[in-house]
Design a protein around this motif. Structure first.
Motif, PDB file in Angstrom:
ATOM      1  N   LYS A  30       0.837  -1.197   0.000  1.00 33.17           N
ATOM      2  CA  LYS A  30       0.000   0.000   0.000  1.00 33.17           C
ATOM      3  C   LYS A  30       0.874   1.250   0.000  1.00 33.17           C
ATOM      4  O   LYS A  30       2.024   1.216   0.445  1.00 33.17           O
ATOM      5  CB  LYS A  30      -0.922   0.022   1.231  1.00 33.17           C
ATOM      6  N   ASN A  31       0.279   2.346  -0.484  1.00 34.68           N
ATOM      7  CA  ASN A  31       0.921   3.648  -0.416  1.00 34.68           C
ATOM      8  C   ASN A  31       0.651   4.234   0.966  1.00 34.68           C
ATOM      9  O   ASN A  31      -0.492   4.265   1.408  1.00 34.68           O
ATOM     10  CB  ASN A  31       0.350   4.564  -1.509  1.00 34.68           C
ATOM     11  N   LEU A  32       1.684   4.700   1.636  1.00 29.84           N
ATOM     12  CA  LEU A  32       1.517   5.193   3.007  1.00 29.84           C
ATOM     13  C   LEU A  32       0.641   6.445   3.091  1.00 29.84           C
ATOM     14  O   LEU A  32       0.111   6.754   4.158  1.00 29.84           O
ATOM     15  CB  LEU A  32       2.880   5.476   3.641  1.00 29.84           C
ATOM     16  N   ASP A  33       0.467   7.133   1.978  1.00 33.21           N
ATOM     17  CA  ASP A  33      -0.448   8.267   1.968  1.00 33.21           C
ATOM     18  C   ASP A  33      -1.865   7.746   2.214  1.00 33.21           C
ATOM     19  O   ASP A  33      -2.361   6.899   1.486  1.00 33.21           O
ATOM     20  CB  ASP A  33      -0.408   8.998   0.618  1.00 33.21           C
ATOM     21  N   GLY A  34      -2.520   8.262   3.224  1.00 37.11           N
ATOM     22  CA  GLY A  34      -3.874   7.811   3.530  1.00 37.11           C
ATOM     23  C   GLY A  34      -3.926   6.668   4.521  1.00 37.11           C
ATOM     24  O   GLY A  34      -5.011   6.244   4.938  1.00 37.11           O
TER      25      GLY A  34
END
Length: 623
Positions: A30-34
């Motif tokens: 996952k992208n750590l943004d959010g």
């Protein structure tokens, strides 16, 4: 592109480097943004064993369904990497991101068996997280324990911030939401723990005080904060059709796992009521999954993983109402694709043998029976619900079907056991051998019958009718194994019978850890500091270290192992409501001593208390 936490030099110098690199098919990135909550989920044993753990993979799948949560995996480094990480000060890391565990919000550790407890401390130590919860500050992850051993969390109470009692699918969402709300409000670590303690199923050891009597037994166990419940009630999925989150894309390991297959959970709970079996008590009541959902899950998991074997997971697969329909579907749908079907926990009857003859190579496979006790008297004591007639009939049917290899599992040291009960193990093995030679004509035999008798030593577990029972000394266990061994040697077909037995020192330690109280934490910590690690592995288990730990802490192991408890004694786990009532367990303890059999749940309700989870219904369709 991910940067690996370990250098090429280290990876090339350790055994099975693929354990540590992540990036497997279906692992979640996952992208750590959010992402608001980062979870490291740990199985405190090597990768190959942890990757076979269904509970961990179910929660990994469920947590990652939330867009604001990223759950990653971590396993215990083997001894070679453990040494290097300490020498080079490399913090333990998660497989997916390769980020240090100490930077996560939660470290969840599943506790499947007592002999992994020093590995729990290894996980904390290598993660550079203080071993004791009281020493952690705001920068440390919240350390959570769960799984079967959490039903007596007290031996590990010093090392965990909180424990989750029950099935993980139920209130983790509430826990994560409370964490986010506390973080947004600028709340402290203790603020969050206080909120968590008020969520059903969550136990925060720091919020309870224990006192002891002069004789060493518990005098009191009470909350020390307002709003903290006196009893922690286990949480479970009531409706498996609505509450279950099936795995569609299982993570595919790079190296062969212990159970290298797709696992299809068909039901939870058990109707049988074996008095020694903790799982059969704590996972009540029986709850089945819909057969059409299971068919869809099987298709998805096999398609998305490429596995060539599927296993049906259950405490007693034969009790699944739609087993015949499901098995026939699996055979018809996947056999032509070369997919093997594994059917553990089956009773050996005509249906099971017919199915196994379709899915197994009879010449290579063996059948497994678990009589548990050598005599009918002792099988009645433990409420096994299995007669010698049924065992011999199953063996006969198997021999007619072409099998000539049988595995028999027994326990030694059960309550009320006599020498005749021990010798009965050899006699039952002999009768099964005789059944082969009486049943199968010489011209149809695939050589001699092969019978493997294995005995483990009985360990009383919390929330079973035998939780009050005494154990035996290590020498007693050895003597019991000798009785069985000598009696097998006295049988006519002794050359067809092989005998294996478990290590008595491991059993004794397991008994201490299973029923220990908070004082056990001192021993575990001392043993770890002296080098105890991977105690579940015979090649690394060192009982001498544990003996030194007991001596140096002044804790008497025999107080926990050899003593029969009174039914009015406060037990370390009495603050947990596990569904089955103490009154029921006491009644079953008395029934055991009287050699009285309790019918299974489908024959007659025994009033164990679990039916309240299903609105007065013990299992689907029956009152």
């Amino acid at each position: 592109m991910r940067k690996l936490a370990l250098s090429d030099e280290i990876l090339l110098s350790v055994d099975k480097a693929a354990r540590y690199i992540g990036g497997e098919v279906n692992s979640v990135m996952k992208n750590l943004d959010g992402i608001d909550v980062r979870v490291a989920f740990c199985f405190p044993d090597v990768y190959e064993i942890g990757m076979s753990n269904l509970g961990m993979m179910l929660l990994y799948n469920m947590f990652n369904k939330r867009p604001d949560v990223w759950c990653e995996r971590v396993y215990s480094p083997w001894l070679d990497l453990d040494k290097l990480m300490r020498e080079k000060n490399i913090p333990l890391f998660a497989l997916e991101s390769q980020d240090p565990i100490k930077d996560f919000d939660f470290l969840c550790i599943t506790l499947g068996y007592e002999m992994c407890y020093t590995n729990v401390l290894q996980t904390l130590d290598l993660s550079q997280i203080p071993l004791k919860a009281a020493d952690r500050d705001q920068s440390c992850p919240i350390v959570i324990g769960g799984g079967a051993c959490a039903y007596n969390p007290e031996p590990l109470a010093d090392f965990f911030d909180l424990f989750y009692i029950g099935e993980g699918e139920t209130v983790y969402d509430a826990l994560f939401d409370a964490y986010k709300a506390n973080k947004e409000a600028g709340g402290s670590r203790e603020d969050f723990l206080l909120k968590a303690a008020q969520i059903p199923g969550i136990y925060v050891p720091a919020f309870y005080d224990v006192t002891y009597k002069e004789d060493g037994t518990i005098a009191s166990f009470t909350p020390n904060r307002p709003g903290v419940p006196e009893k922690v009630q286990k949480q479970l999925i009531v409706n498996m059709d609505k509450g279950y989150c099936p795995i569609e894309k299982p993570v595919v390991p790079f190296i062969k796992a212990t159970q290298d297959r797709v696992t299809l959970e068909i039901q939870r709970g058990c109707i049988r009521g074996c008095r020694f079996c903790q799982a059969g008590m704590i996972y009540r009541p029986l709850r089945e999954r819909d057969v059409e959902e299971l068919k869809a899950s099987a298709r998805a998991m096999l398609k998305n993983s490429g596995h060539e074997e599927i296993s049906l997971s259950s405490l007693s697969s034969s009790d699944y109402t739609h087993l015949e329909e499901l098995v026939n579907f699996l055979i018809d749908e996947f056999k032509s694709a070369g997919v093997n079907i594994s059917l553990p926990s089956l009773r050996i009857d005509a249906f099971a043998l017919d199915v196994m003859s379709k899915v197994q190579d009879i010449k290579k496979s063996s059948l497994t029976f678990a009589p548990e006790a050598g005599s009918q008297r002792l099988r009645d004591v433990i409420n096994k619900g299995l007669t010698e007639e049924v065992i011999l009939h199953g063996a006969k049917e198997a021999f007619v079907g072409g099998w000539n290899r049988v595995k028999l599992y027994f326990m030694l040291g059960l309550p009320t056991e006599t020498e005749e009960d021990m010798k009965g193990i050899a006699h039952l093995a002999e009768r099964i051998a005789e059944e082969y030679y009486d049943t199968v004509p010489k011209e149809k035999r695939h050589g001699k019958v092969q019978i493997v008798v294995s005995t483990s030593f009985f360990v009383p577990k919390p929330f079973t009718p035998f939780q009050w029972a005494p154990m035996y000394t290590e020498q007693d266990f050895i003597d019991k194994a000798k009785v069985v061994k000598e009696e097998i040697r006295a049988q006519l077909n002794q050359k067809s019978i092989k005998y294996n037995w478990h290590e008595p020192d491991v059993t004794t330690l397991e008994g201490f850890l299973a029923r220990g109280d908070r004082r056990a934490s001192e021993v575990i910590l001392k043993a770890y500091e002296k080098g105890a690690l991977y105690d579940a592995w015979s090649e690394s288990f060192r009982y001498d270290i544990w003996k030194e730990a007991f001596a140096e802490t002044g804790i008497d192991i025999e107080f926990y192992t050899l003593r029969e408890r009174s039914t009015d004694e406060i037990l370390p786990w009495d603050f947990i409501d596990a569904g089955v009532t103490k009154e029921f367990l006491i009644r079953e303890w008395k029934q055991a001593k009287g050699e009285v059999v309790t019918p299974n749940c489908r024959q007659k309700c025994a009033g164990c208390g679990a039916r309240r989870y299903k609105g007065g219904v013990c299992y689907e369709g029956k009152n």
